[in-house]
Design a protein around this motif. Structure first.
Motif, short mmCIF file in Angstrom:
data_model
loop_
_atom_site.label_atom_id
_atom_site.label_comp_id
_atom_site.label_asym_id
_atom_site.label_seq_id
_atom_site.Cartn_x
_atom_site.Cartn_y
_atom_site.Cartn_z
N TYR A 4 14.05 37.62 -10.18
CA TYR A 4 15.49 37.78 -10.07
C TYR A 4 15.83 38.53 -8.80
O TYR A 4 15.29 39.60 -8.53
CB TYR A 4 16.02 38.54 -11.28
N PRO A 6 18.78 40.37 -6.99
CA PRO A 6 20.16 40.84 -7.20
C PRO A 6 21.00 40.64 -5.94
O PRO A 6 20.50 40.77 -4.83
CB PRO A 6 19.99 42.32 -7.51
N PRO A 7 22.27 40.30 -6.10
CA PRO A 7 23.16 40.17 -4.95
C PRO A 7 23.39 41.53 -4.30
O PRO A 7 23.29 42.56 -4.96
CB PRO A 7 24.46 39.64 -5.56
N GLN A 9 25.73 44.33 -3.01
CA GLN A 9 27.10 44.67 -3.36
C GLN A 9 27.85 45.20 -2.14
O GLN A 9 27.34 46.04 -1.40
CB GLN A 9 27.10 45.73 -4.46
N LYS A 11 30.74 47.21 0.09
CA LYS A 11 31.27 48.58 0.00
C LYS A 11 32.50 48.64 -0.89
O LYS A 11 32.64 49.54 -1.72
CB LYS A 11 31.63 49.07 1.41
N SER A 13 33.42 46.63 -3.32
CA SER A 13 33.06 46.44 -4.72
C SER A 13 32.43 47.70 -5.30
O SER A 13 32.68 48.06 -6.45
CB SER A 13 32.11 45.25 -4.81
N GLN A 14 31.61 48.39 -4.49
CA GLN A 14 31.02 49.65 -4.95
C GLN A 14 32.12 50.65 -5.27
O GLN A 14 32.08 51.34 -6.29
CB GLN A 14 30.12 50.25 -3.86
N ASP A 17 33.88 49.87 -8.52
CA ASP A 17 33.06 50.25 -9.67
C ASP A 17 33.20 51.74 -9.97
O ASP A 17 33.31 52.15 -11.13
CB ASP A 17 31.59 49.92 -9.40
N VAL A 118 12.62 42.72 -17.93
CA VAL A 118 11.97 43.65 -17.02
C VAL A 118 10.47 43.55 -17.15
O VAL A 118 9.74 43.42 -16.16
CB VAL A 118 12.42 45.10 -17.32
N PRO B 338 26.65 52.45 -7.94
CA PRO B 338 26.57 52.03 -6.54
C PRO B 338 25.43 52.72 -5.79
O PRO B 338 25.22 53.92 -5.91
CB PRO B 338 27.93 52.45 -6.00
N TRP B 453 30.73 46.82 -20.07
CA TRP B 453 30.94 46.72 -18.62
C TRP B 453 29.61 46.65 -17.89
O TRP B 453 29.40 45.85 -17.00
CB TRP B 453 31.76 47.94 -18.17
N TRP B 457 28.61 43.12 -16.27
CA TRP B 457 28.98 43.15 -14.85
C TRP B 457 27.96 43.89 -14.01
O TRP B 457 27.31 43.34 -13.14
CB TRP B 457 30.38 43.76 -14.69
N ARG B 458 27.77 45.17 -14.30
CA ARG B 458 27.07 46.03 -13.39
C ARG B 458 25.58 45.69 -13.25
O ARG B 458 24.98 45.85 -12.20
CB ARG B 458 27.26 47.48 -13.87
N ARG B 460 23.99 43.09 -12.92
CA ARG B 460 23.56 42.04 -12.00
C ARG B 460 23.05 42.60 -10.68
O ARG B 460 22.33 41.93 -9.97
CB ARG B 460 24.71 41.07 -11.76
N PHE B 461 23.43 43.83 -10.35
CA PHE B 461 22.99 44.41 -9.07
C PHE B 461 21.64 45.11 -9.16
O PHE B 461 21.17 45.68 -8.19
CB PHE B 461 24.04 45.38 -8.55
N VAL B 462 21.05 45.11 -10.36
CA VAL B 462 19.83 45.88 -10.55
C VAL B 462 18.61 44.97 -10.41
O VAL B 462 18.58 43.88 -10.98
CB VAL B 462 19.84 46.52 -11.96
N ASP B 463 17.60 45.46 -9.67
CA ASP B 463 16.32 44.77 -9.59
C ASP B 463 15.66 44.80 -10.96
O ASP B 463 15.61 45.85 -11.59
CB ASP B 463 15.41 45.50 -8.61
N ARG B 464 15.13 43.66 -11.40
CA ARG B 464 14.57 43.65 -12.76
C ARG B 464 13.23 44.39 -12.84
O ARG B 464 13.14 45.48 -13.39
CB ARG B 464 14.42 42.22 -13.25
N GLY B 465 12.21 43.79 -12.28
CA GLY B 465 10.87 44.35 -12.45
C GLY B 465 10.69 45.66 -11.71
O GLY B 465 9.98 46.55 -12.16
#
Lengths: 126, 478, 56
Positions: A4, A6-7, A9, A11, A13-14, A17, A118, B338, B453, B457-458, B460-465
């Motif tokens: 996977y 991840p995109p 993000q 500034k 969008s951060q 959040d 994970v 972030p 949330w 949403w959030r 998706r920005f996290v590395d999985r492994g």
């Protein structure tokens, strides 16, 4: 399972959040306060018309300490007689239990799904 | 050997993953003790006495001991897990490796809220103390407490910004003074040295259990306040020189210190102050040890306990800033928040952006909400965290049974501490429900909303492994 | 007693100074160093190191 990626993000969008999170936090604290639903207040159930230490249920030693702290029977009246009300309804208790259990169940289930991802990515892609 | 060099000047001592600027490993076990006890000791100087108001003096003692058992379980469980998972973020990092990402996100928020609220409560108390000093020195007007509340938060944030060693050395000194103050007032008023002024029997007469047994349950709510925050020792994991030894030692020494301090505090205060006065932390006794000193007739004790109260609030706020910013930083580093927050100051080696960001948050709470609300929110976040711990240890032992990985400390009698902890947490939930049911539901509602949330949403920005950083084998059953 | 009013102003002043110190230093740090260096910290460095030493 595919790795996977991840995109990244932006500034802006951060920043959004952070604002969302802070708004929710402040809301959780202050909404109950604004609605005047917060906290348990003490009330005096049966006031004493002419308070003396005896009428307030204080023995000599207790009265002496109150006087040392600068109280008179009049000024200590509310402090001494006010009590919490611990009565509650069974339905309110049930609601609380359901909310707490539902919260943990929801969280553990979602966590489990994410956790399997994970572990799969960590240990299967070497 | 891998391509890292422990003496490297560029790579911060250890760089298998490419850390150029990391947190600095400078702390010893005494600092861990100071961090844990420093945060909590303020609980003996103010706040615990709400438990007296909830159920009377005996109820507060029972709550003190039952909460003591609760926290002993917490300390044991925590010591085992954290001596194995030693990273900034503490319980957050534990949850991430053992339960799963969403749980970790929630735990991270519990930590940040429990500590930031506690910091706000401390600043409020410090402001109040300054106003008492002003009155005692003859000031007749109404002192504006706000500048002092702001100054406390600003000063301690600045100290934290400048480096962890100075911050926790400062904490060690003021915590030790505050602890000695409790011992001193016990020795000089209990009758052990010279004349005692204790009159428990006379003061309790007719008011043994003013609410009956339900009062004992209700006082568990504020019973937690005697020890709240001891679990924060784990946040220092990445800055301790040898975490596997220092963390269990500092944490267990800390809980023992607190059990002693809490019982002595109860004994001294309940033997001098009538329970209705003692139990009302707003209109009655805001700072019970200080009030006890006032009735002792000794000016030296009044000053000592006044200073002790001020130091305890400062030590606590200081430790809270340290812990909250570490947890926030760790979440930023994993992109749970972030990524911007995951920065380390190249010179001071502190998570400086997290420290600065949390200052205005603490100010909002300190200036905008009443003390008992702030305390309740702090306790609630703590309580949710303690409920997570038994789940955590049970899964930890199941996924990595004994012997599979190297543990720095192994707690005895598993799973009895976990079950005891879970039972005591349930009782405390009921106690909170008796007084603050609305907040409880509002708070959990908040956590449900942020969980959704995060999940949708959030995350998706996290590395999985990559977020699984421990060099452990694959967990059992996966 | 006037003294306490001065103390109030002093507290406001000190708070502002400390706040300014942090904000100025923060902005200066952010402009001096690259974002990669600042956010290069990774979790679990020590564990990775001890583990690799064990395998040695």
């Amino acid at each position: 399972m595919a790795h996977y990626k991840p995109p990244v993000q932006s500034k802006v969008s951060q920043l959004i959040d952070v604002i969302v999170l802070v708004t929710l936090t402040v809301g959780a604290l202050f909404v109950p306060l604004w609605l005047h639903m917060a906290g348990s207040s003490k009330t005096v159930a049966s006031p004493v018309a002419t308070p003396t230490w005896e009428a307030l249920g204080q023995n000599a030693a207790q009265a002496k300490q109150y006087e040392a702290l600068g109280y008179t029977p009049e000024s200590a009246h509310d402090l001494i007689l006010a009590r919490f009300d611990y009565s509650f309804t069974v339905s309110a208790l049930v609601v609380m239990i359901v909310v707490i259990v539902a919260y943990y169940v929801l969280m553990l289930r979602f966590s489990e799904v994410e956790y399997r991802d994970v572990i799969a990515e960590k240990f299967d892609e070497k | 050997m891998a391509d890292f060099d422990i003496t490297s000047k560029e790579q911060d001592g250890m760089g298998p993953h490419g850390t150029k600027v990391g947190l600095l490993r400078v702390l010893g076990p005494a600092h861990v003790w100071a961090l844990g006890v420093g945060i909590v000791l303020v609980g003996e100087y103010m706040g615990w006495n709400f438990a007296v108001g909830k159920g009377g003096a005996y109820a507060a003692l029972l709550a003190c001991w039952f909460a003591g058992i609760l926290y002993t379980c917490v300390a044991m469980i925590d010591s085992e897990v954290t001596s194995t998972v030693a990273a900034a973020g503490g319980q957050y990092t534990q949850a991430k490796h053992i339960v799963g990402p969403l749980m970790a996100f929630n735990v991270g928020l519990y930590l940040v809220f429990a500590y930031t609220m506690l910091e706000a409560a401390n600043a409020i108390t410090a402001g109040y103390l300054v106003s008492v000093v002003a009155t005692m020195t003859g000031y007749s007007g109404a002192l504006d407490q706000r500048p002092f509340i702001v100054l406390v938060i600003m000063f301690l944030a600045w100290l934290n910004y400048r480096g962890v060693l100075a911050t926790l050395t400062f904490n060690l000194i003021i915590t030790a003074i505050a602890f000695v103050a409790i011992i001193t007032i016990f020795l000089s008023t209990s009758g052990l040295l010279g004349g005692g002024i204790m009159q428990h029997a006379a003061l309790f007469e007719g008011h043994e259990l003013p609410y009956g047994w339900i009062g004992v349950l209700a006082s568990m709510h504020f019973g937690l306040w005697y020890y709240l925050g001891i679990e924060g020792t784990t946040q220092a994991a990445e800055e301790v020189r040898s975490p596997a030894r220092a963390l269990p030692f500092g944490t267990l020494a800390g809980i023992m210190t607190l059990l002693i301090a809490a019982t002595l505090t109860w004994y001294v205060c309940s033997g001098v102050l009538p329970w209705e006065f003692l139990g009302d932390g707003v209109n009655g006794s805001v700072a019970p040890l200080f009030d006890t000193a006032r009735l002792s007739g000794s000016n030296a004790l009044v000053w000592l306990l006044g200073i002790g109260t001020l130091f305890a609030t400062l030590a606590s706020a200081n430790g809270c800033i340290n812990d909250a910013s570490r947890a926030w930083f760790a979440m930023g580093r994993d992109k749970y928040l972030p990524a911007w927050f995951g920065a380390v100051h190249p010179k001071y080696r502190t998570p400086y952006r997290s420290i600065v960001f949390l200052v205005p948050i603490a100010l909002i709470f300190a200036l905008g909400a009443p003390l008992d609300q702030v305390i309740t929110f702090s306790i609630l976040s703590g309580l949710l965290e303690y409920t997570f711990m038994p789940l955590n240890i049970i899964l930890f032992r199941k996924k990595w049974p004994m012997g599979v990985i190297k543990r720095g400390y192994e707690h005895p009698f598993h799973p009895i501490p976990a079950i005891t902890l879970l039972a005591l947490c349930s009782i405390t939930f009921f106690a909170v429900f008796l007084g603050y049911g609305t907040q409880l539901v509002a708070m959990i509602g908040f956590y449900i909303v942020v969980s959704l949330w995060f999940h949708f949403w959030r995350y998706r920005f996290v590395d999985r492994g990559a977020q699984f950083t421990m060099p452990w084998p694959r967990p059992h059953g996966y | 007693m006037q003294t306490w009013n001065y103390v109030e102003y002093l507290a406001w002043g000190l708070s502002i100074l400390l706040g300014l110190y942090m904000v100025v230093d923060w902005l200066r740090t952010d402009t001096t160093y690259s974002e990669e260096v600042l956010t290069s910290s990774r979790e679990g460095e020590l564990e990775a190191m001890t583990e690799e030493t064990f395998k040695g």
